[in-house]
Design a protein around this motif. Structure first.
Motif, short mmCIF file in Angstrom:
data_model
loop_
_atom_site.label_atom_id
_atom_site.label_comp_id
_atom_site.label_asym_id
_atom_site.label_seq_id
_atom_site.Cartn_x
_atom_site.Cartn_y
_atom_site.Cartn_z
N HIS A 51 0.84 -1.20 0.00
CA HIS A 51 0.00 0.00 0.00
C HIS A 51 0.88 1.25 0.00
O HIS A 51 1.77 1.40 0.84
CB HIS A 51 -0.91 0.02 1.23
N ASN A 81 -1.45 -1.26 -4.49
CA ASN A 81 -2.45 -0.20 -4.44
C ASN A 81 -1.76 1.14 -4.18
O ASN A 81 -1.02 1.28 -3.21
CB ASN A 81 -3.47 -0.47 -3.33
N TYR A 83 -2.80 4.97 -3.47
CA TYR A 83 -3.90 5.86 -3.13
C TYR A 83 -3.41 7.29 -3.33
O TYR A 83 -2.33 7.66 -2.85
CB TYR A 83 -4.31 5.65 -1.67
N THR A 86 -7.53 12.60 -6.42
CA THR A 86 -8.25 12.26 -7.64
C THR A 86 -7.63 12.92 -8.87
O THR A 86 -7.53 12.30 -9.94
CB THR A 86 -9.72 12.69 -7.51
N VAL A 89 -4.75 10.89 -10.63
CA VAL A 89 -4.94 9.56 -11.21
C VAL A 89 -4.74 9.57 -12.72
O VAL A 89 -3.98 8.77 -13.27
CB VAL A 89 -6.34 9.01 -10.86
N ASP A 93 -1.72 7.81 -14.84
CA ASP A 93 -2.11 6.73 -15.77
C ASP A 93 -1.51 7.00 -17.15
O ASP A 93 -1.02 6.07 -17.81
CB ASP A 93 -3.62 6.63 -15.83
N ASN A 110 -3.01 -0.41 -9.53
CA ASN A 110 -4.27 0.11 -9.00
C ASN A 110 -4.04 1.54 -8.51
O ASN A 110 -3.37 1.74 -7.51
CB ASN A 110 -4.79 -0.75 -7.85
N ILE A 112 -5.95 4.46 -6.94
CA ILE A 112 -7.21 4.61 -6.22
C ILE A 112 -7.40 6.08 -5.85
O ILE A 112 -6.61 6.63 -5.08
CB ILE A 112 -7.22 3.72 -4.97
N PRO A 113 -8.43 6.74 -6.40
CA PRO A 113 -8.64 8.16 -6.08
C PRO A 113 -9.08 8.35 -4.64
O PRO A 113 -9.83 7.55 -4.09
CB PRO A 113 -9.74 8.57 -7.06
N VAL A 114 -8.60 9.43 -4.05
CA VAL A 114 -8.85 9.72 -2.63
C VAL A 114 -9.67 11.00 -2.50
O VAL A 114 -9.41 11.99 -3.18
CB VAL A 114 -7.52 9.86 -1.88
N ASP A 118 -12.16 9.49 3.20
CA ASP A 118 -12.19 8.12 2.68
C ASP A 118 -11.41 7.21 3.62
O ASP A 118 -10.38 7.62 4.19
CB ASP A 118 -11.57 8.05 1.29
N PHE A 120 -9.59 3.28 4.00
CA PHE A 120 -9.03 2.17 3.24
C PHE A 120 -8.55 1.09 4.22
O PHE A 120 -7.65 1.33 5.02
CB PHE A 120 -7.87 2.65 2.37
#
Length: 280
Positions: A51, A81, A83, A86, A89, A93, A110, A112-114, A118, A120
């Motif tokens: 993570h 993952n 994190y 947003t 991302v 990518d 992965n 993952i938008p935060v 939020d 996790f």
């Protein structure tokens, strides 16, 4: 007032490994939880984790994301993952897709938008929760929480057989307690302290302290989305953490100079609680 030699520091049952130096590198891992806060340029001590909590997209905090992904692929490790805010991302990518073209290899990852608040899950007892910070770009801090069940006061003293019977009948006999263990800010202005109440109650608080003298003032720090020690000192009384760990000190300070400045400026009553994390 203390500093650890090398890259490791521990307190109570918590072990940390990493480095943090403003504009150069920030990546502090908790190996026992298989996580890291930020990834710097992707150092070897980060490669086997599961993570990765990215505070924001500046290179000294996030440049290592592609390298970690490639190393995991090369060593046939499970997909990790990441994190992140947003807004980060899609650009990351795109960067990964460019690297896929360069290397002729398709990667798995992965992202993952935060959003603020939020949660996790790491395991049955621990989760990480995001809180907002204030920087020049979208940014978040993260808090590691521990969850424990405790028998409700009205059921204390009951025989074991009675407790088992109540469980079988579906009666909720426990209170859930969530304890903030470790909070980590990344780059931020001082206002993060008021963003969420649990942050300054964390057992250990890692917080930015970029400027430690008056060569650059508070206005300069705020202009660049950072925190000045002159803003921190009046707020130390508000922080309940057992350890307050200064990270992200400017590279203009040697470790010895940074320690001397902190010792001179931080009131003596806080010296046992304030730690400078190693950056070099």
């Amino acid at each position: 007032m203390s500093v650890q030699a090398g890259e490791s520091w521990n307190y109570d049952r918590f072990n940390f490994h990493g480095l943090s130096l403003s504009g150069i590198r920030t990546a502090i891992s908790m190996p026992d939880f298989s996580l890291s806060f930020d990834v710097a340029q992707g150092y070897p001590y980060l490669l086997n984790l599961k993570h990765y909590f990215i505070t924001h997209g500046h290179l000294d905090h996030a440049a290592g994301v592609p390298y970690i992904i490639s190393q995991k692929a090369m060593n046939s490790q499970p997909t990790a993952n990441f994190y992140m805010p947003t807004s980060l991302v899609e650009p990351l990518d795109q960067i990964m897709k460019i690297w896929e073209k360069i290397e002729g290899h398709e990667y798995k990852y992965n992202f993952i938008p935060v959003k603020a608040d939020d949660e996790f899950e790491l395991n049955a007892q621990h989760f990480v929760k995001a809180f907002p910070t204030t920087h020049r770009i979208e940014s978040f801090g993260y808090t590691l929480f521990e969850t424990n069940k405790k028998l409700k006061p009205e059921y204390l003293g009951l025989a074991k057989e009675d407790i088992i019977d109540m469980k079988k009948r579906g009666i909720d006999i426990h209170d859930i307690h969530q304890t903030p263990l470790v909070s980590f800010t990344g780059d931020t202005q001082i206002e993060f302290l008021d963003s969420r109440p649990w942050v300054r109650k964390s057992k250990i608080l890692f917080m930015e302290a970029t400027y430690l003298d008056d060569t650059k003032g508070i206005d300069h720090a705020r202009q660049w989305g950072h925190t000045h020690i002159n803003e921190i000192i009046p707020r130390l009384k508000d922080i309940e953490s057992e350890q307050i760990v200064f990270i992200h000190a400017s590279s203009r300070y040697s470790t010895a100079a940074a320690l001397q400045l902190i010792a001179e400026r931080v009131p003596r009553e806080f010296h046992e609680r304030v730690v400078l994390y190693p950056g070099r």
